[in-house]
Each structure stands twice: as C-alpha cells, then as structure tokens.
Scaffold this motif. Sequence first.
Motif, PDB file in Angstrom:
ATOM      1  N   LEU A  59      36.290  29.062  35.507  1.00  0.00           N
ATOM      2  CA  LEU A  59      36.502  30.446  35.096  1.00  0.00           C
ATOM      3  C   LEU A  59      36.987  31.305  36.248  1.00  0.00           C
ATOM      4  CD1 LEU A  59      36.250  32.951  33.297  1.00  0.00           C
ATOM      5  CD2 LEU A  59      33.780  32.942  33.758  1.00  0.00           C
ATOM      6  N   HIS A  60      36.354  31.180  37.401  1.00  0.00           N
ATOM      7  CA  HIS A  60      36.685  32.046  38.526  1.00  0.00           C
ATOM      8  C   HIS A  60      38.128  31.833  38.992  1.00  0.00           C
ATOM      9  CE1 HIS A  60      32.293  32.219  38.564  1.00  0.00           C
ATOM     10  NE2 HIS A  60      32.408  33.351  39.266  1.00  0.00           N
ATOM     11  N   VAL A  61      38.538  30.588  39.136  1.00  0.00           N
ATOM     12  CA  VAL A  61      39.903  30.303  39.582  1.00  0.00           C
ATOM     13  C   VAL A  61      40.914  30.815  38.559  1.00  0.00           C
ATOM     14  CG1 VAL A  61      41.564  28.470  40.111  1.00  0.00           C
ATOM     15  CG2 VAL A  61      39.217  28.314  40.959  1.00  0.00           C
ATOM     16  N   SER A  62      40.640  30.583  37.288  1.00  0.00           N
ATOM     17  CA  SER A  62      41.558  31.029  36.228  1.00  0.00           C
ATOM     18  C   SER A  62      41.690  32.543  36.222  1.00  0.00           C
ATOM     19  CB  SER A  62      41.049  30.549  34.870  1.00  0.00           C
ATOM     20  OG  SER A  62      40.904  29.146  34.844  1.00  0.00           O
ATOM     21  N   ALA A  63      40.567  33.246  36.325  1.00  0.00           N
ATOM     22  CA  ALA A  63      40.578  34.703  36.284  1.00  0.00           C
ATOM     23  C   ALA A  63      41.286  35.293  37.500  1.00  0.00           C
ATOM     24  CB  ALA A  63      39.149  35.227  36.196  1.00  0.00           C
ATOM     25  N   ILE A  64      40.994  34.765  38.670  1.00  0.00           N
ATOM     26  CA  ILE A  64      41.621  35.278  39.894  1.00  0.00           C
ATOM     27  C   ILE A  64      43.125  35.041  39.871  1.00  0.00           C
ATOM     28  CG2 ILE A  64      41.779  34.968  42.392  1.00  0.00           C
ATOM     29  CD1 ILE A  64      38.744  34.427  42.343  1.00  0.00           C
ATOM     30  N   ALA A  65      43.542  33.872  39.378  1.00  0.00           N
ATOM     31  CA  ALA A  65      44.978  33.569  39.306  1.00  0.00           C
ATOM     32  C   ALA A  65      45.687  34.525  38.354  1.00  0.00           C
ATOM     33  CB  ALA A  65      45.176  32.124  38.847  1.00  0.00           C
ATOM     34  N   ALA A  66      45.058  34.812  37.209  1.00  0.00           N
ATOM     35  CA  ALA A  66      45.670  35.739  36.243  1.00  0.00           C
ATOM     36  C   ALA A  66      45.804  37.135  36.829  1.00  0.00           C
ATOM     37  CB  ALA A  66      44.835  35.769  34.966  1.00  0.00           C
ATOM     38  N   LEU A  67      44.761  37.599  37.528  1.00  0.00           N
ATOM     39  CA  LEU A  67      44.817  38.924  38.146  1.00  0.00           C
ATOM     40  C   LEU A  67      45.847  38.958  39.263  1.00  0.00           C
ATOM     41  CD1 LEU A  67      43.688  41.766  38.281  1.00  0.00           C
ATOM     42  CD2 LEU A  67      41.894  40.924  39.810  1.00  0.00           C
ATOM     43  N   ALA A  68      45.925  37.885  40.036  1.00  0.00           N
ATOM     44  CA  ALA A  68      46.876  37.830  41.148  1.00  0.00           C
ATOM     45  C   ALA A  68      48.315  37.905  40.649  1.00  0.00           C
ATOM     46  CB  ALA A  68      46.656  36.559  41.957  1.00  0.00           C
ATOM     47  N   VAL A  69      48.624  37.161  39.589  1.00  0.00           N
ATOM     48  CA  VAL A  69      50.010  37.177  39.100  1.00  0.00           C
ATOM     49  C   VAL A  69      50.340  38.547  38.500  1.00  0.00           C
ATOM     50  CG1 VAL A  69      49.609  36.362  36.720  1.00  0.00           C
ATOM     51  CG2 VAL A  69      51.727  35.791  37.898  1.00  0.00           C
ATOM     52  N   GLY A  93      44.608  45.652  31.857  1.00  0.00           N
ATOM     53  CA  GLY A  93      44.086  44.768  30.816  1.00  0.00           C
ATOM     54  C   GLY A  93      43.505  43.500  31.385  1.00  0.00           C
ATOM     55  N   VAL A  94      44.219  42.896  32.334  1.00  0.00           N
ATOM     56  CA  VAL A  94      43.727  41.670  32.973  1.00  0.00           C
ATOM     57  C   VAL A  94      42.469  41.962  33.775  1.00  0.00           C
ATOM     58  CG1 VAL A  94      44.259  39.897  34.692  1.00  0.00           C
ATOM     59  CG2 VAL A  94      45.992  40.571  33.026  1.00  0.00           C
ATOM     60  N   ALA A  95      42.446  43.083  34.495  1.00  0.00           N
ATOM     61  CA  ALA A  95      41.280  43.428  35.312  1.00  0.00           C
ATOM     62  C   ALA A  95      40.033  43.590  34.442  1.00  0.00           C
ATOM     63  CB  ALA A  95      41.551  44.707  36.095  1.00  0.00           C
ATOM     64  N   PHE A  96      40.173  44.280  33.315  1.00  0.00           N
ATOM     65  CA  PHE A  96      39.033  44.413  32.401  1.00  0.00           C
ATOM     66  C   PHE A  96      38.595  43.055  31.877  1.00  0.00           C
ATOM     67  CE2 PHE A  96      40.255  48.977  31.833  1.00  0.00           C
ATOM     68  CZ  PHE A  96      39.007  49.515  32.120  1.00  0.00           C
ATOM     69  N   GLY A  97      39.561  42.213  31.572  1.00  0.00           N
ATOM     70  CA  GLY A  97      39.222  40.877  31.095  1.00  0.00           C
ATOM     71  C   GLY A  97      38.477  40.072  32.132  1.00  0.00           C
TER      72      GLY A  97
END
Length: 248
Positions: A59-69, A93-97
Amino acid sequence: MTSLDKPTAAQSTPDQDTQADRAVTEAALFEAFGGVRGMVETVVPGLLFVTIFTINKNLHVSAIAALAVSLVLVAVRLIRRDTVKHAFSGVFGVAFGVVFAMMTGNAKDFYLPGMLYTLGLALAYIVTALAGVPLIGLILGPVFKENLSWRTRNPGRKKAYTKASWAWGLILLGKCAILFPMYWWADTTKFGWVLVALKIPPFLLAVYLTWVFLAKAPPPIDVFAEMEAEERAEKERKAAAAQSHPEA
C-alpha cells in the motif's frame, strides 16, 4: 448578375456559420474539461497505484508512487507555463486518497474520496438542473463569454444546459452504481482495475452529449463584447457632448 448578387469571400453561408459555432463549442469544451492531456492526468495516478499494488500488494509504495507522479505532472505544467487547475485538482484528489488509505490501512480507501466526489457531483448536476440553474451552464458560461446571460436572455441555450446537466448527473450516478457495490465486495485489485477502466468512457460520453446539445442550441451571447460596445458608445457620447458644448 450584379456585383451585389455575387458571393464574396467575406460572406459566409449558414452551413459555414454552423460549423464555426460547433468548432467554438468543441474548443470551449476542451478548455473547460482539460482535453486529452487532462484525461491522461486523471487516469495515470490511479493506474500507477493499481499496477504497483497488483504486483507487490504494498500500500505505501503504491500510494507514494501515485502521489509522486501527480506532483510530477503539476511540475511539468508549471515548467511549461500551462493551465494547472486540472493537474492541481488531481493532486488534491490523490493526496486525499493517500491519507484515507494510510489511515485505514485499506488500499481500496485510496479511491474512496474520488468516489464520494463523483457521487456529490452527480447530485449537484441533478439538483441544479431541477432548480433551473444547471451546473454545466455555470461551468461553461464564462468559457463561452456569456456568463449567466443564458438564464434570462437565451432560453434555448438554458434548455441545452439543463439537458447536459441531466446527462452528466445520470451518467455519474450510473458510474457510482457500479463502483460502490464493488467497493464492498470486490478485492482491491479487481476494484482498482474496474475503477480505472471507468475513468474515461463515462466522461467522454457526457462531453459528447454536452457537445450535441450545445451544437443544436442558439449561439451564446457574448456579454463581454456587449460591455465593451457600451463602453465605446459611452465614450463617443461624452466626446460628442464635449464638442457640442465647448467651454467658453
């Protein structure tokens, strides 16, 4: 045939006027909804999240990658000095997610804020259409330089905006009717891929229907041009008054 009967390059046919109006409508819709690039920026973070999560279940890697992009997409727009409103909305939206998912530890909650926003937006389209102030008209009015003139001065245009708002509301409600049950019973990977798959098609359908309704509607009233014309007329009146009543 006299010279007055001959068509000139400056004259336009009704078909040419219709094509011009449709071209203006298409350009305005692209500007309002972000165009192809806006759609890509909407899809990429969620697609990256579900892809990484499908591979490693982290979860952490997926979330950080989405926010980074998402941040990279905003940075690219800033560097190119492009409009950033669509990219910034994507970042929020990504940050809230990310916050939701991190707090609950449930990867599906990454998508929950966006789903709630979609549901709220669907209801807003329907409620404003019922109230006689369709949301799509409030969004597109400034883009077409007509502001709210369609409400009282252009009934055909108001009707088109009302139809478009109903279309947006019902399409988004249909999307929610698919996603919310899946949120409860589907696994994260399956849910994520379905959600990504439903990002673009409903949006394109709603934009297309909006274009159809507006293409058949009367052209917008350019209130900015009217205000400029009034200002010029007022200056001319003052100049004429000054000439007719010179100071002794």
